[in-house]
Structure formats: structure tokens, C-alpha cells
Design a protein around this motif. Sequence first.
Motif, short mmCIF file in Angstrom:
data_model
loop_
_atom_site.label_atom_id
_atom_site.label_comp_id
_atom_site.label_asym_id
_atom_site.label_seq_id
_atom_site.Cartn_x
_atom_site.Cartn_y
_atom_site.Cartn_z
N ALA A 1 10.51 31.04 -21.38
CA ALA A 1 12.08 30.50 -21.68
C ALA A 1 12.31 32.17 -21.83
CB ALA A 1 12.43 30.40 -22.84
N SER B 1 7.67 29.18 -25.28
CA SER B 1 8.66 30.22 -25.85
C SER B 1 9.28 31.38 -24.40
CB SER B 1 8.69 30.52 -27.10
OG SER B 1 7.48 31.13 -27.29
N SER C 1 12.14 34.79 -18.64
CA SER C 1 13.01 34.45 -17.82
C SER C 1 14.30 34.74 -17.67
CB SER C 1 12.96 32.54 -17.29
OG SER C 1 11.85 32.14 -17.42
N LEU D 1 15.91 29.15 -18.75
CA LEU D 1 14.72 28.06 -18.63
C LEU D 1 15.48 26.62 -18.50
CD1 LEU D 1 12.35 28.32 -17.76
CD2 LEU D 1 11.50 27.94 -19.96
N ARG D 2 15.45 25.55 -17.89
CA ARG D 2 15.40 24.33 -17.79
C ARG D 2 13.87 23.65 -17.54
NH1 ARG D 2 20.61 22.55 -16.26
NH2 ARG D 2 19.54 20.69 -18.17
N GLU D 3 14.01 22.44 -18.50
CA GLU D 3 13.26 21.68 -18.13
C GLU D 3 12.85 19.93 -17.81
OE1 GLU D 3 9.95 18.96 -20.91
OE2 GLU D 3 11.60 19.57 -22.34
N SER E 1 19.45 29.33 -12.85
CA SER E 1 18.00 28.01 -13.86
C SER E 1 17.47 28.40 -12.80
CB SER E 1 18.94 27.44 -14.37
OG SER E 1 19.39 26.17 -13.22
#
Length: 403
Positions: free
Chosen positions: A354, A351, A357, A364-366, A65
Amino acid sequence: MQEVPAKGVLMPEMAIPHHVDAALEQGIEGCGLSREDALSLMEQAPLALLLEAAADVRDRFKGRSVSYSRKVFIPLTHLCRDYCGYCTFRADPQAGVQPYMMPDEVLAVAEAGRRAGCKEALFSLGDQPERVFPEAKEFLKKLGFDRTLEYLAVMSELVLEKTGLLPHSNPGLMGTEDLRRLRETNVSVGLMLESASPRLGRPGGAHWKAPDKVPSIRIRTIENAGKLSMAFTTGILIGIGETAEERVDALLAIHSANKKYGHIQEVIVQPFRAKPDIRMAQAPEPSTEDLERTIAVARLILGGKMNIQSPPNLLSEDYPELLKAGINDWGGISPITKDFINPEAAWPQVSSLAARSADAGFVLRERLAIYPEFSSRTEFVNANLQPHVRKLQAEDGYARKEA
């Protein structure tokens, strides 16, 4: 994430010097490197092997991630007493130009960020302008302040209480009392070490006429934050005239501070980018391969547990290549404000970030302005901040999706 045993020798069919092979084996354990080993990798390791080792360490400790923080950029003042050779952010006072953002302006930008789904308010500003510019001192005095850092503390509190965004401040050098006050409203603070080389402060160097870029006093700020258990962001700037040895020494200085206090939550490896209106306009930029090599060595020096980032907007469309070098974070991405430090380099859309990635095999992690492994420890989050963090945080410590 549970760690798994390190792999053995990488690609043994490739003949490489014994000392380089030994350094790679040491690095792939994920627990750090000596100066000698780091230098041998920086200068002699085949790039493919080096990237493979760094990516292996990242994968074992961090998984597949990659994180980012959704932020709004608040440039509280562009005034700065330093004259770095690569900076377009700083400015001298100009007639008709307000020296600082006013409170209502700060709040308006923060509120726009909140409406756009941001969780972080990144305050960026020049270093101690009131010490050299009467205009700064007079403006602050009218607002009831003596120093820029006092004004910053109050603006951080205003944004936190009125919008719920979590402040993260990058104001330059900070004394212990300044840090202590910012700790009340900032979930994290930052100061780029940039370089460990005093040589860059000599006439003509990147840090000539920049008294706040003396490495020893920047390290003091980093360590003082550690003594106060403040989640901290730092990093290096490459391509500003430093040698390979000086680059390694800067990373080792960061590693040393973190070993003492365990407070450095992320390390940035940022490439110099030439711009028309800077003293170093004609200086060569580091290549993508040079950036990748430095990131990989940083991963092996700092170990598998460190969060390492490199800004995607500084590598244009090729930024997914940096994942091969061992990063696990893209840094702050803003949906509404430009990168005021590198205004020519637009942020990628979240977007797109993400999707790119994912194409590279990553989710993709916020995250918040404070990483999950720090927000879960009460000594790193002031009691005043804990309810604000919990409101934006999911159970796993990343950003709550519905926030």
C-alpha cells in the motif's frame, strides 16, 4: 469510470518512424492493436513513449487505483505429468511423501487464511498426474475418486462451505464438464496460456515433455470457460525462449478469446525466473525493461478495460516500476503461505504494498477472486455462490473492509 478522450501524439518533439507513431496513436485509443502495430511497438517503439501510452490508457479506463486479492495458497498436489523446463512446483511421487493434501489439511490451511483476513482460496496443482503415476491413481481411489479434478471440486466445496473463502482454481487443462462442476463452487478459474508457440514443445524447448502445454488445447480450455460464462484468469510467461512475434501472438490469442466471450477478467504478464533445480537454470531472465515493454504492449493490445497484473514478488524491490507500464493489479498476496510457484520470492507485506503504491500515486484496493465488473453480472456468479460473494463484498464490488 467514465472514459475521457484520448490524448494526441505523445512527446511530438521526439522523432520516431511514422508507422510506430501511427501504432502508438492506435494503441492510445484503448481499443486494441493489429498484429502489425503490436510488433512495431514491441520491437521499435522508444520505451518511454510506449510506457507513457500504456499508462495513459490505464489511467483513463481504470483510474489511479491498483488492486490485489488477499489469498491463501493451497497446493493440493505437486504431482504433474508435465516436465516444463522452468518449473519447481511439480514433483514425481516420492516414498514417504503423501501425493495429495488430505481434506483436514486443506481445511486447516483455509481456516488459517480466514483468520488472517483472506477472502480467496487459491488451489494450485499439477496437471492430470493420475494419467501417468499409479501412486496418484491409487491414492485418489482410496478417497473415492477417479480423477484429480473430481477431488479438486469436492475440496473447493469443502472450503467454501466451511470457511466462506471464495475458491479460485488453477488445475491445468479442464474439459467442459470439469469446468461446469467447478463453476458451482469457484468464483473464477485460471489457466496460463504461457505461450502461443508450438515450437517450445520441441526437444530441448521449455515445453518439451509437457503434453498439456500445447497452445491449441490450452486455448480450447480458455474458450470453453467462456462458453460457460466463467470469470477467467490467463496470461503469458516471458523469457522461456519465445520470440517477440510469439509473445504478441499469445496476447492476440487471449484478446481473440475474450472478444468472443467477454469472460477474461485478468491477464498476467509473468517473467521467467531462473532457479537452481530446473532444466533452464542457466537461461537468461528477461530484464525489467523487457518486462515493462511487454506489459505496455499487452495493455495496448488488450485495451483499457482489461485488468492486467504482474506479480510484485518477482521484481523484488523495484516492483512499483511496473505501474508505469500500465498494470492495474498486483494479483494475489498471501499473509500466511508462500508463493509455491516461486518459493524463493517472498510476497511483499500488504502494508508495504500500500505504501509503495501510494508513493507511486496509486490507491491500493482489496478485491475478491472475482473482479467487481464480473461479480455484478449474475451470469458470471453461480446462484450457490452469490450469498458467499455478497457476504465479502462492499457496495462497489471490492472486498468489504470489515469482512
